[in-house]
Design a protein around this motif. Structure first.
Motif, PDB file in Angstrom:
ATOM      1  N   ARG A   1       1.010  -1.346  -0.021  1.00 33.32           N
ATOM      2  CA  ARG A   1      -0.026   0.052   0.095  1.00 33.32           C
ATOM      3  C   ARG A   1       1.009   1.252   0.176  1.00 33.32           C
ATOM      4  O   ARG A   1       0.423   2.417  -0.328  1.00 33.32           O
ATOM      5  CB  ARG A   1      -0.771   0.015   1.126  1.00 33.32           C
ATOM      6  CG  ARG A   1      -2.428  -0.927   0.860  1.00 33.32           C
ATOM      7  CD  ARG A   1      -2.879  -1.119   2.330  1.00 33.32           C
ATOM      8  NE  ARG A   1      -3.448   0.349   2.862  1.00 33.32           N
ATOM      9  CZ  ARG A   1      -3.602   0.585   4.210  1.00 33.32           C
ATOM     10  NH1 ARG A   1      -3.622  -0.618   4.944  1.00 33.32           N
ATOM     11  NH2 ARG A   1      -3.981   1.803   4.593  1.00 33.32           N
ATOM     12  N   ALA A   2       1.869   1.144   0.657  1.00 35.19           N
ATOM     13  CA  ALA A   2       2.753   2.372   0.869  1.00 35.19           C
ATOM     14  C   ALA A   2       3.437   2.678  -0.468  1.00 35.19           C
ATOM     15  O   ALA A   2       3.896   3.841  -0.925  1.00 35.19           O
ATOM     16  CB  ALA A   2       3.914   2.304   1.903  1.00 35.19           C
ATOM     17  N   LEU A   3       3.948   1.697  -1.333  1.00 35.33           N
ATOM     18  CA  LEU A   3       4.812   1.921  -2.387  1.00 35.33           C
ATOM     19  C   LEU A   3       3.800   1.873  -3.709  1.00 35.33           C
ATOM     20  O   LEU A   3       4.760   2.232  -4.567  1.00 35.33           O
ATOM     21  CB  LEU A   3       5.785   0.792  -2.351  1.00 35.33           C
ATOM     22  CG  LEU A   3       6.716   0.438  -1.215  1.00 35.33           C
ATOM     23  CD1 LEU A   3       7.463  -0.910  -1.403  1.00 35.33           C
ATOM     24  CD2 LEU A   3       7.628   1.520  -1.215  1.00 35.33           C
ATOM     25  N   ALA A   4       2.746   1.371  -3.938  1.00 30.59           N
ATOM     26  CA  ALA A   4       1.945   1.201  -5.079  1.00 30.59           C
ATOM     27  C   ALA A   4       0.684   1.854  -5.117  1.00 30.59           C
ATOM     28  O   ALA A   4      -0.036   1.692  -3.970  1.00 30.59           O
ATOM     29  CB  ALA A   4       2.183  -0.462  -5.631  1.00 30.59           C
ATOM     30  N   LYS A   5      -0.002   2.110  -6.246  1.00 29.36           N
ATOM     31  CA  LYS A   5      -1.166   2.348  -6.179  1.00 29.36           C
ATOM     32  C   LYS A   5      -1.891   1.544  -7.332  1.00 29.36           C
ATOM     33  O   LYS A   5      -1.505   1.059  -8.172  1.00 29.36           O
ATOM     34  CB  LYS A   5      -1.394   4.060  -6.493  1.00 29.36           C
ATOM     35  CG  LYS A   5      -0.868   4.467  -7.854  1.00 29.36           C
ATOM     36  CD  LYS A   5      -0.953   6.049  -8.130  1.00 29.36           C
ATOM     37  CE  LYS A   5      -0.501   6.208  -9.484  1.00 29.36           C
ATOM     38  NZ  LYS A   5       0.688   5.680  -9.916  1.00 29.36           N
ATOM     39  N   PRO A   6      -3.304   1.300  -7.391  1.00 33.19           N
ATOM     40  CA  PRO A   6      -4.033   0.556  -8.372  1.00 33.19           C
ATOM     41  C   PRO A   6      -3.402   0.658  -9.858  1.00 33.19           C
ATOM     42  O   PRO A   6      -3.221   1.755 -10.175  1.00 33.19           O
ATOM     43  CB  PRO A   6      -5.345   1.078  -8.213  1.00 33.19           C
ATOM     44  CG  PRO A   6      -5.628   1.550  -6.936  1.00 33.19           C
ATOM     45  CD  PRO A   6      -4.276   2.083  -6.454  1.00 33.19           C
ATOM     46  N   GLY A   7      -3.288  -0.465 -10.265  1.00 30.06           N
ATOM     47  CA  GLY A   7      -2.653  -0.533 -11.574  1.00 30.06           C
ATOM     48  C   GLY A   7      -1.229  -0.847 -11.870  1.00 30.06           C
ATOM     49  O   GLY A   7      -0.564  -1.006 -12.860  1.00 30.06           O
ATOM     50  N   ASP A   8      -0.544  -0.255 -10.686  1.00 36.67           N
ATOM     51  CA  ASP A   8       0.782  -0.616 -10.565  1.00 36.67           C
ATOM     52  C   ASP A   8       1.349  -1.794 -10.792  1.00 36.67           C
ATOM     53  O   ASP A   8       0.591  -2.678 -10.284  1.00 36.67           O
ATOM     54  CB  ASP A   8       1.517   0.261  -9.536  1.00 36.67           C
ATOM     55  CG  ASP A   8       1.623   1.731  -9.507  1.00 36.67           C
ATOM     56  OD1 ASP A   8       1.585   2.351 -10.621  1.00 36.67           O
ATOM     57  OD2 ASP A   8       1.925   2.437  -8.507  1.00 36.67           O
ATOM     58  N   ILE A   9       2.542  -2.247 -11.237  1.00 38.77           N
ATOM     59  CA  ILE A   9       3.261  -3.474 -11.487  1.00 38.77           C
ATOM     60  C   ILE A   9       4.029  -3.788 -10.385  1.00 38.77           C
ATOM     61  O   ILE A   9       5.078  -3.113 -10.048  1.00 38.77           O
ATOM     62  CB  ILE A   9       3.956  -3.314 -12.914  1.00 38.77           C
ATOM     63  CG1 ILE A   9       3.140  -3.158 -13.972  1.00 38.77           C
ATOM     64  CG2 ILE A   9       4.547  -4.645 -13.193  1.00 38.77           C
ATOM     65  CD1 ILE A   9       3.740  -3.016 -15.539  1.00 38.77           C
ATOM     66  N   ILE A  10       3.760  -4.987  -9.979  1.00 39.06           N
ATOM     67  CA  ILE A  10       4.578  -5.619  -8.833  1.00 39.06           C
ATOM     68  C   ILE A  10       5.373  -6.713  -9.355  1.00 39.06           C
ATOM     69  O   ILE A  10       4.528  -7.848  -9.674  1.00 39.06           O
ATOM     70  CB  ILE A  10       3.900  -5.996  -7.405  1.00 39.06           C
ATOM     71  CG1 ILE A  10       2.875  -4.691  -7.321  1.00 39.06           C
ATOM     72  CG2 ILE A  10       4.856  -6.438  -6.496  1.00 39.06           C
ATOM     73  CD1 ILE A  10       3.788  -3.666  -6.436  1.00 39.06           C
ATOM     74  N   ALA A  11       6.936  -6.928  -9.350  1.00 36.44           N
ATOM     75  CA  ALA A  11       7.298  -8.002  -9.858  1.00 36.44           C
ATOM     76  C   ALA A  11       7.298  -9.030  -8.585  1.00 36.44           C
ATOM     77  O   ALA A  11       7.671  -8.830  -7.274  1.00 36.44           O
ATOM     78  CB  ALA A  11       8.751  -7.843 -10.177  1.00 36.44           C
ATOM     79  N   ILE A  12       6.737 -10.400  -8.712  1.00 39.26           N
ATOM     80  CA  ILE A  12       6.813 -11.537  -7.840  1.00 39.26           C
ATOM     81  C   ILE A  12       7.503 -12.689  -8.298  1.00 39.26           C
ATOM     82  O   ILE A  12       7.522 -12.814  -9.583  1.00 39.26           O
ATOM     83  CB  ILE A  12       5.511 -11.569  -7.167  1.00 39.26           C
ATOM     84  CG1 ILE A  12       4.507 -12.190  -8.345  1.00 39.26           C
ATOM     85  CG2 ILE A  12       4.846 -10.328  -6.533  1.00 39.26           C
ATOM     86  CD1 ILE A  12       3.068 -12.678  -7.892  1.00 39.26           C
ATOM     87  N   GLU A  13       7.689 -13.766  -7.222  1.00 37.22           N
ATOM     88  CA  GLU A  13       8.118 -14.975  -7.667  1.00 37.22           C
ATOM     89  C   GLU A  13       7.066 -15.970  -8.322  1.00 37.22           C
ATOM     90  O   GLU A  13       6.046 -15.373  -8.149  1.00 37.22           O
ATOM     91  CB  GLU A  13       8.515 -15.678  -6.784  1.00 37.22           C
ATOM     92  CG  GLU A  13       9.953 -15.074  -6.043  1.00 37.22           C
ATOM     93  CD  GLU A  13      10.113 -15.702  -4.500  1.00 37.22           C
ATOM     94  OE1 GLU A  13      11.221 -16.089  -4.198  1.00 37.22           O
ATOM     95  OE2 GLU A  13       9.272 -15.361  -3.640  1.00 37.22           O
ATOM     96  N   SER A  14       7.298 -16.584  -9.140  1.00 35.29           N
ATOM     97  CA  SER A  14       6.208 -17.507  -9.707  1.00 35.29           C
ATOM     98  C   SER A  14       7.052 -18.944  -9.518  1.00 35.29           C
ATOM     99  O   SER A  14       7.912 -19.298 -10.035  1.00 35.29           O
ATOM    100  CB  SER A  14       6.281 -17.379 -11.237  1.00 35.29           C
ATOM    101  OG  SER A  14       5.364 -17.899 -11.777  1.00 35.29           O
ATOM    102  N   PRO A  15       6.351 -19.642  -8.837  1.00 33.97           N
ATOM    103  CA  PRO A  15       5.235 -19.427  -7.756  1.00 33.97           C
ATOM    104  C   PRO A  15       5.099 -18.647  -6.737  1.00 33.97           C
ATOM    105  O   PRO A  15       6.450 -18.425  -6.403  1.00 33.97           O
ATOM    106  CB  PRO A  15       4.601 -20.860  -7.419  1.00 33.97           C
ATOM    107  CG  PRO A  15       5.904 -21.642  -7.230  1.00 33.97           C
ATOM    108  CD  PRO A  15       6.832 -21.088  -8.320  1.00 33.97           C
ATOM    109  N   ALA A  16       4.187 -18.156  -6.367  1.00 29.34           N
ATOM    110  CA  ALA A  16       4.340 -16.918  -5.010  1.00 29.34           C
ATOM    111  C   ALA A  16       3.294 -17.450  -3.930  1.00 29.34           C
ATOM    112  O   ALA A  16       2.289 -18.190  -4.288  1.00 29.34           O
ATOM    113  CB  ALA A  16       4.023 -15.544  -5.483  1.00 29.34           C
ATOM    114  N   TYR A  17       3.542 -16.854  -2.892  1.00 29.87           N
ATOM    115  CA  TYR A  17       2.720 -17.252  -1.564  1.00 29.87           C
ATOM    116  C   TYR A  17       1.179 -16.646  -1.893  1.00 29.87           C
ATOM    117  O   TYR A  17       1.042 -15.398  -2.439  1.00 29.87           O
ATOM    118  CB  TYR A  17       3.218 -16.617  -0.292  1.00 29.87           C
ATOM    119  CG  TYR A  17       2.433 -16.027   0.782  1.00 29.87           C
ATOM    120  CD1 TYR A  17       1.490 -17.170   1.500  1.00 29.87           C
ATOM    121  CD2 TYR A  17       2.320 -15.005   1.529  1.00 29.87           C
ATOM    122  CE1 TYR A  17       0.817 -16.856   2.370  1.00 29.87           C
ATOM    123  CE2 TYR A  17       1.378 -14.547   2.450  1.00 29.87           C
ATOM    124  CZ  TYR A  17       0.723 -15.606   2.935  1.00 29.87           C
ATOM    125  OH  TYR A  17      -0.150 -15.331   4.020  1.00 29.87           O
TER     126      TYR A  17
END
Ligand SMILES: Cc1ncc(COP(=O)(O)O)c(C=O)c1O
Length: 461
Positions: free
Chosen positions: A184-200
């Protein structure tokens, strides 16, 4: 036949861990001398194990135990990842609800059963704390949280190379809250977050609820995040933040090598992209050395470290923490306007538990138990000769299975549920279709019936 008996004896030794992955087996000559079998019997036994895929011959060197590694899902070689909205909330909630039904063999939820938690010590400390300070039951624990707990946490983090002190620690209500606050602190709706695949799955739910888009970066089942793939993705997409669980990730149990961790922190620091580190399982190594968190390479404050005592001490206490580097003040403000305060009693009890020095002894006990449980689960699966691949993780209590045939894990999950066993289908761990032939098991169960589980799986496959 004698050679089959020899092969069986060797297979048992491998499955029990007497010979580990990559280790050399006794030579034909030694088998001949020590097991008193002919050269041809020894050779035939080794040939049989080789045909079964348990061992491999290396020219002019001998026979070695083969790594039981998963083959990487195809996407990781074929296409570059692209950001996408996540739609998994309803499915995840339904499966989590079903997995808690009474009367099941509970291998689904990643929650240690009480025998792996120091209940008696926590009860005693709670009673004493309340006797000495009854207001702990009713007090708010305002941010940044219990001072002694923050001091204990900062000392532990210093031991694994993090240059922080108690002022850098913000106590949260579990790791889930820490992760959500960071997003919530770093991104707003529509922003891209890079995550691991698969992820928690809890991370996927948070990303979905906040209207963010996930950019799923391929991971190696053993070594975790593919740092080069992330570097390419950062060059291509305006990524707002990355989320990485370098130590015994959920669900695959992967562990990033130190050298890859260092490269990852150098990469995000140079790109000035914040990295949210989820170190929930870091304390649960099966080896002798607790792996270093990514945070320990962070010199410029781009890593926001999140963890909790939920998997080691008390899931229901809801005590986690956040070390947010250059974002600490923002996170503390966001915590205050979201939660107002945390639980004074649970924070104090954990602080006391840590201060007594009991935590490390407890960790040694449960690490040993999880290692043994993993081994037993692996042996039971191997004994049934199931069309399933897995690798024993080097920490944590989650075992990630990949069905060899392209069977739908959701159907397998449903059929297992009918047989009284709950597991987690791979669908829960990605917004893509790439893990729909995978299952996750928890081995943190009190009376594991691994042979029964393996037979149930055999029946439904
Ligand atoms: C990788 C990971 N992160 C975070 C969490 C959430 O932990 P907590 O119960 O402390 O909120 C979990 C719980 O399963 C988890 O597996």
């Amino acid at each position: 036949m004698l050679y089959q008996q020899v092969a069986e004896r060797l297979a048992k030794a491998i499955q029990s861990g007497a010979y580990v992955e990559g280790e050399r087996l006794p030579s034909v000559r030694r088998l001949h001398q020590e097991w008193q079998v002919s050269f041809s019997t020894a050779l035939a036994a080794l040939g049989l194990l080789e045909a079964q895929g348990l061992i491999e011959a290396r020219p002019r060197s001998g026979y070695y135990v083969r790594a039981r590694s998963l083959s990487l899902p195809k996407i990781q070689q074929q296409t570059e990842p692209a950001p996408a909205a996540v739609e998994r909330y309803a499915l995840i909630s339904r499966v989590l609800q079903q997995s808690h039904q009474p009367g099941l063999m509970h291998l689904g939820a990643a929650v240690p059963e009480p025998c792996y938690l120091p209940l008696d010590a926590l009860k005693r400390i709670s009673a004493r704390c309340l006797r000495e300070q009854p207001s702990l039951l009713t007090d708010y624990a305002f941010a940044p949280g219990d001072e002694e707990l923050r001091r204990q946490i900062s000392q532990r983090m210093q031991l694994v190379g993090c240059q922080i002190d108690k002022e850098d620690v913000l106590i949260t209500q579990g790791c889930q809250e820490a992760l959500s606050l960071c997003l919530r602190a770093l991104a707003k709706p529509g922003d891209i977050i890079a995550i691991e695949s698969p992820a928690y799955h809890g991370l996927l739910q948070a990303i979905e609820a906040l209207g963010l888009r996930a950019l799923e970066i391929p991971c190696h089942p053993q070594d975790g995040l593919d740092v080069e793939a992330l570097a390419r993705a950062l060059g291509q997409w305006p990524v707002k933040a990355c989320v990485v669980s370098a130590n015994f990730s959920n669900p695959s149990g992967s562990l990033m090598p130190d050298e890859a961790k260092a490269r990852l922190v150098a990469l995000i620091s140079a790109a000035q992209i914040p990295l949210i580190e989820d170190d929930t399982y870091g304390d649960l190594t099966h080896g002798s050395r607790r792996p270093r968190p990514l945070k320990s390479w962070d010199r410029e404050g781009w890593v926001l470290y999140c963890s909790a005592f939920s998997k080691t001490l008390a899931p229901g206490f809801r005590v986690g923490w956040l070390v947010a580097g250059r974002f600490q003040a923002t996170l503390q403000r966001l915590f205050t306007v979201t939660a107002l305060a945390g639980h004074a009693l649970s924070q104090r009890v954990i602080a006391e538990y840590l201060a007594r020095g009991e935590y490390d002894r407890h960790l040694r006990r449960i690490r040993r138990s999880y290692r043994q449980q993993m081994q037993a689960a692996g042996e039971a699966l191997a004994a049934e000769h199931l069309p399933v691949h897995w690798q024993l993780p080097r920490g944590g209590f989650l075992l990630w299975l990949q069905l060899a045939s392209a069977q739908d894990a959701m159907q397998v999950y449903q059929r297992l549920l009918e047989q009284g066993v709950s597991v987690m289908p791979g669908h829960l761990f990605s917004g893509t279709e790439h893990f729909q032939h995978c299952l996750r098991l928890s081995v943190a169960v009190k009376t594991p019936q691994w042979p029964e589980f393996a037979r149930a799986l055999q029946q439904v496959l």
